[in-house]
Design a protein around this motif. Structure first.
Motif, PDB file in Angstrom:
ATOM      1  N   PHE A  29      -7.217  -8.435 -42.507  1.00  0.00           N
ATOM      2  CA  PHE A  29      -6.006  -8.000 -41.809  1.00  0.00           C
ATOM      3  C   PHE A  29      -6.323  -6.829 -40.893  1.00  0.00           C
ATOM      4  CE2 PHE A  29      -1.522  -7.682 -41.173  1.00  0.00           C
ATOM      5  CZ  PHE A  29      -1.257  -6.333 -41.018  1.00  0.00           C
ATOM      6  N   GLY A  30      -7.163  -5.924 -41.381  1.00  0.00           N
ATOM      7  CA  GLY A  30      -7.571  -4.772 -40.592  1.00  0.00           C
ATOM      8  C   GLY A  30      -8.724  -4.057 -41.272  1.00  0.00           C
ATOM      9  N   ILE A  31      -9.368  -3.181 -40.531  1.00  0.00           N
ATOM     10  CA  ILE A  31     -10.489  -2.399 -41.065  1.00  0.00           C
ATOM     11  C   ILE A  31     -10.261  -0.940 -40.750  1.00  0.00           C
ATOM     12  CG2 ILE A  31     -12.975  -2.036 -41.108  1.00  0.00           C
ATOM     13  CD1 ILE A  31     -13.364  -4.884 -40.196  1.00  0.00           C
ATOM     14  N   ASN A  32     -10.327  -0.104 -41.748  1.00  0.00           N
ATOM     15  CA  ASN A  32     -10.214   1.339 -41.520  1.00  0.00           C
ATOM     16  C   ASN A  32     -11.572   1.858 -41.056  1.00  0.00           C
ATOM     17  OD1 ASN A  32      -7.524   1.117 -42.322  1.00  0.00           O
ATOM     18  ND2 ASN A  32      -8.004   1.588 -44.448  1.00  0.00           N
ATOM     19  N   ALA A  33     -12.209   2.690 -41.826  1.00  0.00           N
ATOM     20  CA  ALA A  33     -13.510   3.217 -41.425  1.00  0.00           C
ATOM     21  C   ALA A  33     -14.611   2.181 -41.615  1.00  0.00           C
ATOM     22  CB  ALA A  33     -13.841   4.469 -42.228  1.00  0.00           C
ATOM     23  N   ALA A  49     -23.851   7.583 -40.813  1.00  0.00           N
ATOM     24  CA  ALA A  49     -22.806   7.795 -39.807  1.00  0.00           C
ATOM     25  C   ALA A  49     -21.614   6.920 -40.145  1.00  0.00           C
ATOM     26  CB  ALA A  49     -23.316   7.466 -38.408  1.00  0.00           C
ATOM     27  N   ALA A  50     -20.433   7.358 -39.723  1.00  0.00           N
ATOM     28  CA  ALA A  50     -19.214   6.589 -39.955  1.00  0.00           C
ATOM     29  C   ALA A  50     -18.300   6.740 -38.761  1.00  0.00           C
ATOM     30  CB  ALA A  50     -18.519   7.040 -41.234  1.00  0.00           C
ATOM     31  N   ILE A  51     -17.406   5.756 -38.598  1.00  0.00           N
ATOM     32  CA  ILE A  51     -16.474   5.773 -37.472  1.00  0.00           C
ATOM     33  C   ILE A  51     -15.150   5.174 -37.914  1.00  0.00           C
ATOM     34  CG2 ILE A  51     -17.387   3.567 -36.610  1.00  0.00           C
ATOM     35  CD1 ILE A  51     -16.841   4.680 -33.751  1.00  0.00           C
ATOM     36  N   THR A  52     -14.060   5.828 -37.520  1.00  0.00           N
ATOM     37  CA  THR A  52     -12.731   5.350 -37.874  1.00  0.00           C
ATOM     38  C   THR A  52     -12.276   4.287 -36.883  1.00  0.00           C
ATOM     39  OG1 THR A  52     -11.627   7.036 -36.561  1.00  0.00           O
ATOM     40  CG2 THR A  52     -12.163   7.601 -38.845  1.00  0.00           C
ATOM     41  N   SER A  53     -11.123   3.690 -37.158  1.00  0.00           N
ATOM     42  CA  SER A  53     -10.614   2.644 -36.275  1.00  0.00           C
ATOM     43  C   SER A  53     -10.214   3.190 -34.911  1.00  0.00           C
ATOM     44  CB  SER A  53      -9.419   1.949 -36.931  1.00  0.00           C
ATOM     45  OG  SER A  53      -8.406   2.883 -37.246  1.00  0.00           O
ATOM     46  N   THR A  68     -26.295   7.045 -32.681  1.00  0.00           N
ATOM     47  CA  THR A  68     -24.923   6.924 -32.204  1.00  0.00           C
ATOM     48  C   THR A  68     -24.263   5.719 -32.871  1.00  0.00           C
ATOM     49  OG1 THR A  68     -25.517   7.860 -30.049  1.00  0.00           O
ATOM     50  CG2 THR A  68     -23.421   6.672 -30.204  1.00  0.00           C
ATOM     51  N   VAL A  69     -23.110   5.966 -33.479  1.00  0.00           N
ATOM     52  CA  VAL A  69     -22.339   4.879 -34.099  1.00  0.00           C
ATOM     53  C   VAL A  69     -21.197   4.493 -33.164  1.00  0.00           C
ATOM     54  CG1 VAL A  69     -20.833   6.457 -35.402  1.00  0.00           C
ATOM     55  CG2 VAL A  69     -21.200   4.106 -36.208  1.00  0.00           C
ATOM     56  N   SER A  70     -20.941   3.202 -33.081  1.00  0.00           N
ATOM     57  CA  SER A  70     -19.829   2.707 -32.256  1.00  0.00           C
ATOM     58  C   SER A  70     -19.279   1.436 -32.903  1.00  0.00           C
ATOM     59  CB  SER A  70     -20.299   2.421 -30.832  1.00  0.00           C
ATOM     60  OG  SER A  70     -21.314   1.429 -30.826  1.00  0.00           O
TER      61      SER A  70
END
Length: 122
Positions: A29-33, A49-53, A68-70
């Motif tokens: 349905f969706g993905i947070n971090a 590394a982590a990245i939010t929505s 670099t995270v993307s």
């Protein structure tokens, strides 16, 4: 079911670059971090590394300025561009995603990929 599939690992010389990809698929349905962890032999798994929505990212001190995270939300995919690689970056790299499944969209669950080996050596 939700699956995370990583790709892009391999052998690279010190100072080289690699790009890891991780695609999430299934009843999403969706993905947070989303993020990347790594585990070297004899060591604990650690956050890289982590990245939010919405695109906010954070990095471990040991990769700042080099990695670099993307992410591409439309493709449920997260990337890790790794530059200036060092031998101490050698590890199995794991993708992680905080997923809201279709069946329970108001809750999130952590999912892991199978890992991809990155070896930095001359």
């Amino acid at each position: 079911q939700v699956q995370l599939v990583e790709s892009g690992g391999g052998l690279v010389q010190p100072g080289g670059s690699l790009r890891l990809s991780c695609a999430a698929s299934g009843s999403i349905f969706g993905i947070n971090a989303m993020g990347w962890y790594r585990q070297a032999p004899g060591k604990q798994r650690e956050l890289v590394a982590a990245i939010t929505s919405d695109g906010s990212s954070n990095y471990a001190d040991f990769v700042k300025g080099r990695f670099t995270v993307s992410r591409d939300n439309a493709k449920n995919t997260v990337y890790l561009q790794m530059n200036s690689l060092k031998p101490e970056d050698t590890a199995v790299y794991y993708c992680n995603a905080d997923v809201r499944p279709v069946t329970v969209p108001y809750r999130s669950y952590p999912y892991w990929g199978q890992g991809t080996q990155v070896t930095v050596s001359s």
